[in-house]
Design an enzyme around this catalytic site. Structure first.
Site, PDB file in Angstrom:
ATOM      1  N   GLU A 198      -8.521  -5.842  -6.620  1.00  0.00           N
ATOM      2  CA  GLU A 198      -7.293  -5.081  -6.360  1.00  0.00           C
ATOM      3  C   GLU A 198      -6.135  -5.796  -7.088  1.00  0.00           C
ATOM      4  O   GLU A 198      -6.095  -7.036  -7.135  1.00  0.00           O
ATOM      5  CB  GLU A 198      -7.029  -4.985  -4.847  1.00  0.00           C
ATOM      6  CG  GLU A 198      -5.901  -4.006  -4.539  1.00  0.00           C
ATOM      7  CD  GLU A 198      -5.815  -3.604  -3.051  1.00  0.00           C
ATOM      8  OE1 GLU A 198      -6.615  -4.087  -2.239  1.00  0.00           O
ATOM      9  OE2 GLU A 198      -4.914  -2.794  -2.728  1.00  0.00           O
ATOM     10  N   HIS A 220     -12.173 -10.141  -5.551  1.00  0.00           N
ATOM     11  CA  HIS A 220     -11.636  -8.806  -5.265  1.00  0.00           C
ATOM     12  C   HIS A 220     -10.706  -8.430  -6.420  1.00  0.00           C
ATOM     13  O   HIS A 220      -9.838  -9.215  -6.784  1.00  0.00           O
ATOM     14  CB  HIS A 220     -10.863  -8.882  -3.943  1.00  0.00           C
ATOM     15  CG  HIS A 220     -10.278  -7.603  -3.451  1.00  0.00           C
ATOM     16  ND1 HIS A 220     -10.761  -6.365  -3.785  1.00  0.00           N
ATOM     17  CD2 HIS A 220      -9.217  -7.375  -2.613  1.00  0.00           C
ATOM     18  CE1 HIS A 220     -10.032  -5.431  -3.173  1.00  0.00           C
ATOM     19  NE2 HIS A 220      -9.085  -6.025  -2.472  1.00  0.00           N
ATOM     20  N   HIS A 249       0.828  -1.212   0.000  1.00  0.00           N
ATOM     21  CA  HIS A 249       0.000   0.000   0.000  1.00  0.00           C
ATOM     22  C   HIS A 249       0.865   1.266   0.000  1.00  0.00           C
ATOM     23  O   HIS A 249       0.757   2.103   0.912  1.00  0.00           O
ATOM     24  CB  HIS A 249      -0.945   0.022   1.212  1.00  0.00           C
ATOM     25  CG  HIS A 249      -2.251  -0.644   0.937  1.00  0.00           C
ATOM     26  ND1 HIS A 249      -3.215  -0.786   1.896  1.00  0.00           N
ATOM     27  CD2 HIS A 249      -2.784  -1.181  -0.194  1.00  0.00           C
ATOM     28  CE1 HIS A 249      -4.264  -1.408   1.374  1.00  0.00           C
ATOM     29  NE2 HIS A 249      -4.023  -1.659   0.116  1.00  0.00           N
ATOM     30  N   HIS A 309      -4.236 -14.020   1.635  1.00  0.00           N
ATOM     31  CA  HIS A 309      -2.846 -13.658   1.983  1.00  0.00           C
ATOM     32  C   HIS A 309      -2.388 -14.487   3.179  1.00  0.00           C
ATOM     33  O   HIS A 309      -3.119 -14.599   4.183  1.00  0.00           O
ATOM     34  CB  HIS A 309      -2.730 -12.189   2.389  1.00  0.00           C
ATOM     35  CG  HIS A 309      -2.951 -11.206   1.284  1.00  0.00           C
ATOM     36  ND1 HIS A 309      -2.130 -11.118   0.181  1.00  0.00           N
ATOM     37  CD2 HIS A 309      -3.897 -10.253   1.123  1.00  0.00           C
ATOM     38  CE1 HIS A 309      -2.567 -10.146  -0.615  1.00  0.00           C
ATOM     39  NE2 HIS A 309      -3.640  -9.611  -0.071  1.00  0.00           N
ATOM     40  N   ASP A 347      -3.222  -6.806  -6.514  1.00  0.00           N
ATOM     41  CA  ASP A 347      -2.465  -7.923  -5.910  1.00  0.00           C
ATOM     42  C   ASP A 347      -3.177  -9.260  -6.130  1.00  0.00           C
ATOM     43  O   ASP A 347      -2.548 -10.313  -6.043  1.00  0.00           O
ATOM     44  CB  ASP A 347      -2.170  -7.675  -4.416  1.00  0.00           C
ATOM     45  CG  ASP A 347      -3.394  -7.383  -3.580  1.00  0.00           C
ATOM     46  OD1 ASP A 347      -4.374  -6.822  -4.108  1.00  0.00           O
ATOM     47  OD2 ASP A 347      -3.384  -7.704  -2.374  1.00  0.00           O
ATOM     48  N   HIS A 390     -12.094  -5.568   1.407  1.00  0.00           N
ATOM     49  CA  HIS A 390     -11.442  -4.326   1.694  1.00  0.00           C
ATOM     50  C   HIS A 390     -11.788  -3.206   0.704  1.00  0.00           C
ATOM     51  O   HIS A 390     -11.594  -2.028   0.978  1.00  0.00           O
ATOM     52  CB  HIS A 390      -9.940  -4.651   1.720  1.00  0.00           C
ATOM     53  CG  HIS A 390      -8.951  -3.659   1.356  1.00  0.00           C
ATOM     54  ND1 HIS A 390      -8.066  -3.781   0.328  1.00  0.00           N
ATOM     55  CD2 HIS A 390      -8.697  -2.458   1.921  1.00  0.00           C
ATOM     56  CE1 HIS A 390      -7.284  -2.746   0.277  1.00  0.00           C
ATOM     57  NE2 HIS A 390      -7.630  -1.923   1.225  1.00  0.00           N
ATOM     58  N   TYR A 449      -1.912  -6.788  10.080  1.00  0.00           N
ATOM     59  CA  TYR A 449      -2.689  -6.650   8.839  1.00  0.00           C
ATOM     60  C   TYR A 449      -3.980  -5.867   9.111  1.00  0.00           C
ATOM     61  O   TYR A 449      -4.327  -4.938   8.375  1.00  0.00           O
ATOM     62  CB  TYR A 449      -2.993  -8.063   8.339  1.00  0.00           C
ATOM     63  CG  TYR A 449      -3.696  -8.169   7.017  1.00  0.00           C
ATOM     64  CD1 TYR A 449      -2.985  -8.363   5.837  1.00  0.00           C
ATOM     65  CD2 TYR A 449      -5.084  -8.117   6.938  1.00  0.00           C
ATOM     66  CE1 TYR A 449      -3.631  -8.494   4.628  1.00  0.00           C
ATOM     67  CE2 TYR A 449      -5.739  -8.245   5.732  1.00  0.00           C
ATOM     68  CZ  TYR A 449      -5.012  -8.440   4.578  1.00  0.00           C
ATOM     69  OH  TYR A 449      -5.649  -8.567   3.377  1.00  0.00           O
ATOM     70  N   ASP A 472      -9.323 -10.958   1.356  1.00  0.00           N
ATOM     71  CA  ASP A 472      -8.413 -10.186   2.224  1.00  0.00           C
ATOM     72  C   ASP A 472      -8.659 -10.418   3.716  1.00  0.00           C
ATOM     73  O   ASP A 472      -7.719 -10.368   4.524  1.00  0.00           O
ATOM     74  CB  ASP A 472      -8.578  -8.684   1.954  1.00  0.00           C
ATOM     75  CG  ASP A 472      -7.755  -8.197   0.768  1.00  0.00           C
ATOM     76  OD1 ASP A 472      -6.824  -8.907   0.353  1.00  0.00           O
ATOM     77  OD2 ASP A 472      -8.050  -7.100   0.269  1.00  0.00           O
TER      78      ASP A 472
HETATM   79 FE1  FEO Z   1      -7.356  -5.585  -0.998  1.00  0.00          FE
HETATM   80 FE2  FEO Z   1      -5.070  -8.141  -0.979  1.00  0.00          FE
HETATM   81  O1  FEO Z   1      -6.033  -6.706  -1.691  1.00  0.00           O
END
Ligand code: FEO
Length: 399
Positions: free
Chosen positions: A83, A81, A25, A227, A85, A147, A194, A166
Site C-alpha cells: 500500500e 505490504h 483512507h 504505524h 503509505d 490488510h 485503528y 499494519d
Molecule cells: Fe494497509 Fe498502512 O497500509
C-alpha cells in the site's frame, strides 16, 4: 534531526513521523494525532531494511537509514505490504540500494510492479520460508487481507520479534516509539480506533490468522508495527485485544447516532437516552453531522447496542445519517443490535425501512420495531420514547 532509534543491538527504527496527517483512507478515518510509517534496519552479516514509508517521507527515511548504515550496504528490502503509505518512497530508496533484492510474496511483487512500473530484483517468499542474515534469521508468515492481499508478517527467530506491518498499529505520531513510553490506555485507545476503522471487516481472517500463529507455538516478546507505537511491554495485551475485537466481544452499552431537522428527533433521542439509563445501561449520544465519524466507529467497537435516529427529508433519511450507514455497511460490525427512531411529516415508515435494510446489509440485527413520531413528540409520545429506550436496553442486556 531525523535520528534513528536503537531498539536493541543490530536493530533500529528508521521510519518517518507524519505529524500532520488528519485523515486516512480517503477521509473515512480521522487521524487527529497524525501517524508514523515505521521502517526497521536489521544489521547482521547481511543487512535488511524492513518496510518503507510514503512518497513524501523519502528524505526523512533516507536520513534515518543513512545515520545507521550507507544504504548501498543494504542487501535486502523486505516489503511486507505494498500500500502506498509503506511503498511510495521505495522507488527513490531503491536507487540508493543498488545491491538490494526486494523480498516479498508474489502478490506484493505484483502490486509494486503495477504501482511503480519498475524492474527490481525480487526474491519471492511464502509462509514458512526463512531468510538467513548470518546469526539471525527471519521467518515469513503471509497474512493476506490484514490488510491487503499482499500483507505479510516477519518473525525474527531467537529474539521473538514479530514485524506485524499494519496489524496492531495505530495512527499516532510521537517521538516515542514504544507502548510503555506513553501508557497502555493511550495505545489501546488508538489501537481500537485503528482496528474499528480499518480492520473490522477483516475480522474472520484475523481470527484465523491469530489461531494459526498460536498453533505455531512461537514466543512473541515484541511486536514491531508499521504505524504508531510498538509493543515491547504489552505484546500479549495487543494480541488479546485483537482476539476480542475479531470475536465481536463488546460491552452492554448503547450508541445513539442521530440527526435532526427541527429538533423533534433530538427530543426523542434524549428521552430514549433516559430510558436506557434507567435500566442501568451506559449510553452515549452523537449528533452525526457535528461528530467525528472515526471516533463514533471506535466507540461502537465496544458497544453492543446502536440506535439510529433521523428526521425524514425528501422521503429519505438525513444525509449525515446516510453517510454513517454507508460506513457501517462497509465495516460490517459484528454482534451488534440496532433499532431506528425518528420524526416524520407524512411518510411514516420510509426512513425506518431504508435504515433497517442497510442495517441488515451490514450484518446488524434489528431488534425492535421502529419508533416513528409525527411532527413533534408530545408528552405521551416522549413517554413512548422513554419506554422504547427501556425496551432497547433489555435487548442489549440479553446474552
Ligand atoms: Fe494497509 Fe498502512 O497500509
Amino acid at each position: 534531526m531525523f535520528n534513528p532509534v536503537k531498539i536493541k543491538e543490530g536493530l533500529y527504527w528508521a521510519g518517518a513521523i507524519d505529524w500532520n496527517l488528519r485523515a486516512f483512507h480517503g477521509f473515512t478515518y480521522s487521524t487527529h494525532n497524525g501517524t508514523t510509517y515505521n521502517s526497521y534496519l536489521l544489521i547482521d552479516d547481511k543487512v535488511a531494511l524492513i518496510d518503507g514509508v510514503g512518497a513524501h517521507f523519502f528524505n526523512e527515511w533516507r536520513q534515518r537509514v543513512s545515520r545507521v548504515i550507507d544504504p548501498g550496504e543494504i542487501d535486502y528490502f523486505i516489503c511486507n505490504h505494498a500500500e502506498p503509505d509503506h511503498s511510495g518512497a521505495i522507488p527513490e530508496m531503491m536507487k540508493l540500494m543498488p545491491k538490494a533484492k526486494i523480498v516479498a510474496n508474489q502478490r506484493a511483487k505484483d502490486a509494486l510492479l503495477k504501482q511503480y512500473c519498475s524492474y527490481w530484483d525480487f526474491q519471492i517468499v511464502k509462509t514458512g520460508d526463512t531468510l538467513n542474515l548470518g546469526k539471525k534469521a527471519l521467518r515469513f508468515i503471509e497474512a493476506p487481507m490484514i490488510h491487503w492481499p499482499d500483507s505479510m508478517f516477519d518473525y525474527l527467530e531467537d529474539d521473538g520479534i514479530l514485524f506485524s506491518n499494519d496489524a496492531f498499529g495505530q495512527h499516532y505520531a510521537s517521538t516515542e516509539r514504544f507502548d510503555d513510553e506513553l501508557g497502555l490506555d493511550l495505545i489501546m485507545n488508538e489501537n481500537a480506533k485503528y482496528y474499528a476503522n480499518i480492520l473490522w471487516p477483516l475480522s474472520p481472517v484475523i481470527l484465523k490468522k491469530l489461531d494459526e500463529i498460536k498453533k505455531m507455538n512461537i514466543a512473541i516478546k515484541m511486536i514491531l508495527t508499521s504505524h504508531g507505537l510498538s509493543w515491547r511491554t504489552y505484546p500479549q495485551e495487543a494480541i488479546e485485544s485483537y482476539l476480542r475485537f475479531a470475536r465481536g466481544d463488546s460491552a452492554k452499552k448503547v450508541i445513539i447516532a442521530y440527526d435532526t431537522m427541527y429538533y423533534s428527533t433530538e427530543k426523542m433521542a434524549l428521552s430514549i437516552l433516559e430510558g436506557i439509563l434507567s435500566q442501568g445501561i451506559e449510553a452515549r449520544l452523537y449528533r452525526l453531522p457535528v461528530s467525528d465519524m472515526g471516533d463514533i466507529i471506535k466507540d461502537l467497537l465496544y458497544a453492543r447496542g446502536l440506535l439510529i435516529g433521523s428526521s425524514v427529508v425528501n422521503n429519505n433519511i438525513l444525509p449525515g445519517v446516510e453517510k454513517f450507514l454507508f460506513e457501517l455497511k462497509g465495516l460490517h460490525p459484528l454482534n451488534k443490535t440496532a433499532s431506528f427512531f425518528g420524526s416524520y411529516g407524512w411518510m411514516k415508515d420510509i426512513a425506518a425501512k431504508s435504515t433497517e435494510e442497510t442495517l441488515k446489509d451490514a450484518g446488524i440485527k434489528v431488534a425492535l420495531p421502529s419508533l416513528n413520531i409525527k411532527y413533534a413528540p408530545d408528552a405521551d409520545e416522549l413517554k413512548q420514547c422513554f419506554e422504547f429506550g427501556q425496551k432497547f436496553a433489555l435487548e442489549v442486556k440479553k446474552d
